[in-house]
Design an enzyme around this catalytic site. Sequence first.
Site, PDB file in Angstrom:
ATOM      1  N   PRO A 197     -24.289  66.758  -3.437  1.00  0.00           N
ATOM      2  CA  PRO A 197     -24.399  67.661  -4.582  1.00  0.00           C
ATOM      3  C   PRO A 197     -25.144  67.011  -5.747  1.00  0.00           C
ATOM      4  O   PRO A 197     -24.963  65.826  -6.026  1.00  0.00           O
ATOM      5  CB  PRO A 197     -22.940  67.941  -4.951  1.00  0.00           C
ATOM      6  N   GLU A 198     -25.993  67.801  -6.401  1.00  0.00           N
ATOM      7  CA  GLU A 198     -26.695  67.332  -7.589  1.00  0.00           C
ATOM      8  C   GLU A 198     -26.043  67.978  -8.814  1.00  0.00           C
ATOM      9  O   GLU A 198     -25.003  68.637  -8.708  1.00  0.00           O
ATOM     10  CB  GLU A 198     -28.181  67.654  -7.465  1.00  0.00           C
ATOM     11  N   LYS A 219     -23.846  63.448 -12.164  1.00  0.00           N
ATOM     12  CA  LYS A 219     -23.069  63.899 -11.003  1.00  0.00           C
ATOM     13  C   LYS A 219     -21.628  63.416 -11.053  1.00  0.00           C
ATOM     14  O   LYS A 219     -20.877  63.629 -10.109  1.00  0.00           O
ATOM     15  CB  LYS A 219     -23.747  63.393  -9.719  1.00  0.00           C
ATOM     16  N   ARG A 264     -37.133  58.992   2.353  1.00  0.00           N
ATOM     17  CA  ARG A 264     -36.842  60.421   2.492  1.00  0.00           C
ATOM     18  C   ARG A 264     -38.179  61.160   2.523  1.00  0.00           C
ATOM     19  O   ARG A 264     -39.053  60.815   3.302  1.00  0.00           O
ATOM     20  CB  ARG A 264     -35.947  60.889   1.333  1.00  0.00           C
TER      21      ARG A 264
END
Length: 320
Positions: A2-3, A61, A303
Amino acid sequence: MPELPEVEVVRRGLARWVTGRTIEDVQILDARSLRRHVAGPEDFIGTVAGSRVRDVVRRGKFLWLILEEPGRASDSPHVALMAHLGMSGQLLIEDPEAPAEKHLKVRLGLSAAHGDDGAALPTELRFVDQRIFGGMFVTELEPTPDHLPGGLGDGLLPLIPHQAAHIARDPLDTVFSMEAFHDRLRARRTGLKRALLDQGLISGIGNIYADEALWAAKMHYARPTDTMRRPDTHRIVDAVTSVMTRALDAGGTSFDALYVNVNGSSGYFARELRAYGRAGLPCSRCAAEGRATLIRREAFMGRSSSVCPRCQPRPRNART
């Protein structure tokens, strides 16, 4: 993971449902979710049980509940209950009679309360975590270095858990400084996306919202930060803020059932993504101009980054 928008959706839900209520009972179903509480489960229970939730706060976060302990003056809160969601952590508000979730780790029984319509509110806060990368722990609060509020919340106390003190403020923070961020950004001398992902420089931004903001601002992820002028910094921060605000309105971005809000509902911002996850699909901005440009997926920091090669041309002096 989650951001910021996903964590803020959870914070808002918790603020609505648990602020002002007392945690009357604590049940630990899997002690692995308390591994960050080094004093052990019994100490966790002894500290949390009987405490009143004063506020729910977020920086980047990081998410925490400020607790008022029994017998301690309410104007000097001392500890916070931190909730680290990890890859699959969920904080759910439930009735005690509701069936236990398969990966339920911690139950917090809440004092009775009623909503604006007079209806009784659910009296259980549950921490559910399939992959057990997240967890809960109690930590002491300390004064913020700048004497400003620790994060986004209703109480706006100048206090922050030690574990979050190194995290920079995020663009939705009421005291975020554009000027200070610009100066630190130019001094970093790295690629722009790498800087956006640096939680010590600006917090809350992960791969999804970095790609979306860079696309919206028409900037390449490898643009050197020391070439950023003030209008450029304003443009990328405005893009980040806009993307995150729209994501909040949509309940966040959910690609599977692991991220949900406190009522168990998924967010639907994934429908509005313009760059992230759209490799090989037409750039919507180019398409609106009658051009057939496909979003490209490029390797980045182990990524990937999703870019439009026309809208976001790679700079000659690129830095990654």
